[in-house]
Design a protein around this motif. Structure first.
Motif, PDB file in Angstrom:
ATOM      1  N   VAL A 147     -28.589 -10.797  14.330  1.00 17.09           N
ATOM      2  CA  VAL A 147     -28.245 -11.475  15.798  1.00 17.09           C
ATOM      3  C   VAL A 147     -26.978 -10.595  16.242  1.00 17.09           C
ATOM      4  O   VAL A 147     -25.814  -9.748  15.409  1.00 17.09           O
ATOM      5  N   LEU A 148     -27.112 -10.468  17.561  1.00 20.18           N
ATOM      6  CA  LEU A 148     -26.586  -9.501  18.281  1.00 20.18           C
ATOM      7  C   LEU A 148     -25.217  -9.627  18.976  1.00 20.18           C
ATOM      8  O   LEU A 148     -26.571 -10.609  20.042  1.00 20.18           O
ATOM      9  N   VAL A 149     -25.100  -8.810  18.484  1.00 20.86           N
ATOM     10  CA  VAL A 149     -23.080  -9.510  19.438  1.00 20.86           C
ATOM     11  C   VAL A 149     -22.779  -8.495  20.140  1.00 20.86           C
ATOM     12  O   VAL A 149     -22.195  -7.188  20.388  1.00 20.86           O
ATOM     13  N   THR A 150     -23.107  -8.955  21.704  1.00 24.51           N
ATOM     14  CA  THR A 150     -21.902  -7.751  22.478  1.00 24.51           C
ATOM     15  C   THR A 150     -20.620  -7.998  23.016  1.00 24.51           C
ATOM     16  O   THR A 150     -20.487  -9.513  23.300  1.00 24.51           O
ATOM     17  N   ALA A 151     -19.887  -7.373  22.350  1.00 25.80           N
ATOM     18  CA  ALA A 151     -18.223  -7.454  22.371  1.00 25.80           C
ATOM     19  C   ALA A 151     -17.928  -7.806  24.044  1.00 25.80           C
ATOM     20  O   ALA A 151     -17.223  -6.990  24.785  1.00 25.80           O
ATOM     21  N   ASP A 152     -18.248  -8.558  24.574  1.00 24.08           N
ATOM     22  CA  ASP A 152     -17.647  -9.353  26.404  1.00 24.08           C
ATOM     23  C   ASP A 152     -17.052 -11.017  26.181  1.00 24.08           C
ATOM     24  O   ASP A 152     -16.287 -10.718  25.201  1.00 24.08           O
ATOM     25  N   ALA A 153     -16.329 -10.142  27.572  1.00 22.14           N
ATOM     26  CA  ALA A 153     -15.051 -11.151  27.394  1.00 22.14           C
ATOM     27  C   ALA A 153     -15.396 -12.769  27.055  1.00 22.14           C
ATOM     28  O   ALA A 153     -14.896 -13.516  26.174  1.00 22.14           O
ATOM     29  N   ALA A 154     -16.841 -13.646  27.387  1.00 19.57           N
ATOM     30  CA  ALA A 154     -16.989 -14.916  26.361  1.00 19.57           C
ATOM     31  C   ALA A 154     -16.996 -14.194  24.700  1.00 19.57           C
ATOM     32  O   ALA A 154     -16.579 -15.343  24.432  1.00 19.57           O
ATOM     33  N   ALA A 155     -17.926 -13.339  24.528  1.00 19.49           N
ATOM     34  CA  ALA A 155     -18.215 -12.950  22.793  1.00 19.49           C
ATOM     35  C   ALA A 155     -16.338 -13.909  22.025  1.00 19.49           C
ATOM     36  O   ALA A 155     -16.119 -13.874  21.070  1.00 19.49           O
ATOM     37  N   ARG A 156     -15.854 -12.530  22.764  1.00 20.51           N
ATOM     38  CA  ARG A 156     -14.416 -12.180  22.434  1.00 20.51           C
ATOM     39  C   ARG A 156     -13.017 -13.369  22.459  1.00 20.51           C
ATOM     40  O   ARG A 156     -12.686 -13.869  22.012  1.00 20.51           O
ATOM     41  N   GLU A 157     -13.635 -14.260  23.482  1.00 22.08           N
ATOM     42  CA  GLU A 157     -13.456 -15.521  23.401  1.00 22.08           C
ATOM     43  C   GLU A 157     -13.392 -16.837  22.496  1.00 22.08           C
ATOM     44  O   GLU A 157     -12.561 -17.555  21.921  1.00 22.08           O
ATOM     45  N   ARG A 158     -14.580 -16.717  22.137  1.00 25.21           N
ATOM     46  CA  ARG A 158     -15.366 -17.364  21.039  1.00 25.21           C
ATOM     47  C   ARG A 158     -14.731 -17.248  19.814  1.00 25.21           C
ATOM     48  O   ARG A 158     -14.485 -17.638  19.159  1.00 25.21           O
ATOM     49  N   CYS A 159     -15.344 -15.827  19.420  1.00 26.28           N
ATOM     50  CA  CYS A 159     -14.312 -15.066  18.260  1.00 26.28           C
ATOM     51  C   CYS A 159     -12.424 -15.557  18.248  1.00 26.28           C
ATOM     52  O   CYS A 159     -12.073 -16.284  17.152  1.00 26.28           O
ATOM     53  N   ARG A 160     -11.875 -15.292  18.883  1.00 23.26           N
ATOM     54  CA  ARG A 160     -10.618 -15.731  19.090  1.00 23.26           C
ATOM     55  C   ARG A 160     -10.054 -16.897  19.000  1.00 23.26           C
ATOM     56  O   ARG A 160     -10.080 -17.818  18.360  1.00 23.26           O
ATOM     57  N   ASP A 161     -10.950 -17.873  19.603  1.00 17.94           N
ATOM     58  CA  ASP A 161     -11.154 -19.236  18.914  1.00 17.94           C
ATOM     59  C   ASP A 161     -10.797 -19.456  17.540  1.00 17.94           C
ATOM     60  O   ASP A 161     -10.273 -20.513  17.401  1.00 17.94           O
ATOM     61  N   LEU A 162     -12.714 -19.830  17.544  1.00 19.32           N
ATOM     62  CA  LEU A 162     -12.469 -19.809  15.878  1.00 19.32           C
ATOM     63  C   LEU A 162     -11.010 -19.282  15.032  1.00 19.32           C
ATOM     64  O   LEU A 162     -11.011 -19.804  13.793  1.00 19.32           O
ATOM     65  N   ILE A 163     -11.154 -17.808  14.977  1.00 21.32           N
ATOM     66  CA  ILE A 163     -10.525 -17.539  14.600  1.00 21.32           C
ATOM     67  C   ILE A 163      -8.623 -18.106  14.712  1.00 21.32           C
ATOM     68  O   ILE A 163      -8.052 -18.512  13.266  1.00 21.32           O
ATOM     69  N   GLY A 164      -8.111 -18.706  15.883  1.00 26.09           N
ATOM     70  CA  GLY A 164      -7.202 -19.632  15.588  1.00 26.09           C
ATOM     71  C   GLY A 164      -7.440 -20.235  15.011  1.00 26.09           C
ATOM     72  O   GLY A 164      -5.895 -21.845  14.692  1.00 26.09           O
TER      73      GLY A 164
END
Length: 178
Positions: A147-164
């Motif tokens: 899986v290739l993830v580009t650290a853009d606003a959408a990917a960062r928000e999804r990761c923040r949500d999961l971590i949160g």
């Protein structure tokens, strides 16, 4: 931060099966679309990138794949990094030492291999938040590819949500990554 620990609740496990980006089966095609710096999470992903002649800026490995030991060929091929550290990170967790090593590795000149005693599977989530905007994080999707993830606003928000939504001081971990 060394005592910081988040635990993955069983309620989130199904959400992590959904990839954070496109899946590749060819390392050269993935590398053609990736942007620097690249963080690789997982032994098999790291192996494939190295076999394609590319050394990621940071790679996290635990000598395991799908809960079993990696083949000696894979283990022995993962090398050639400028720096190598070992951190403890139990299965199903994100710990302060893992975050510290990831951040330190991204700040180093040269490449860094982080050997994880435990499990590195969840490291892709903080990696997406730790890399510069537009950088790439690559992790394995079992039995499917990379899986290739580009650290853009959408990917960062999804990761923040999961971590949160993990159990533990998520705000503290997110603050350490910002």
């Amino acid at each position: 931060m060394s005592s910081l620990r988040l635990d993955l609740p069983s309620s989130l496990r199904h959400e992590l099966k959904e990839p954070l980006g496109p899946i590749y089966t060819d390392a050269d095609a993935l590398l053609a679309d990736a942007t620097e710096p690249v963080v690789a999470v997982g032994d098999i992903v790291t192996y494939h990138l190295l076999e394609a002649g590319y050394t990621p800026a940071v790679a996290l490995v635990d000598d395991r794949t799908k809960r079993a030991a990696v083949d000696p060929e894979v283990r022995d091929a993962v090398g050639g990094f400028d720096h190598c550290w070992t951190v403890d990170n139990p299965a199903g967790t994100i710990t302060g030492p893992l975050i510290g090593a990831l951040s330190r590795g991204l700040g180093e000149d040269g490449t860094t291999l982080i050997r994880v005693d435990g499990e590195e599977d969840l490291a892709a989530l903080p990696a997406v938040l730790a890399v510069p905007e537009g950088a790439s994080v690559v992790y394995g999707q079992p039995d499917e590819g990379m899986v290739l993830v580009t650290a853009d606003a959408a990917a960062r928000e999804r990761c923040r949500d999961l971590i949160g939504r993990m159990d533990g001081p998520a705000d503290e971990l997110l603050a350490a990554l910002s």
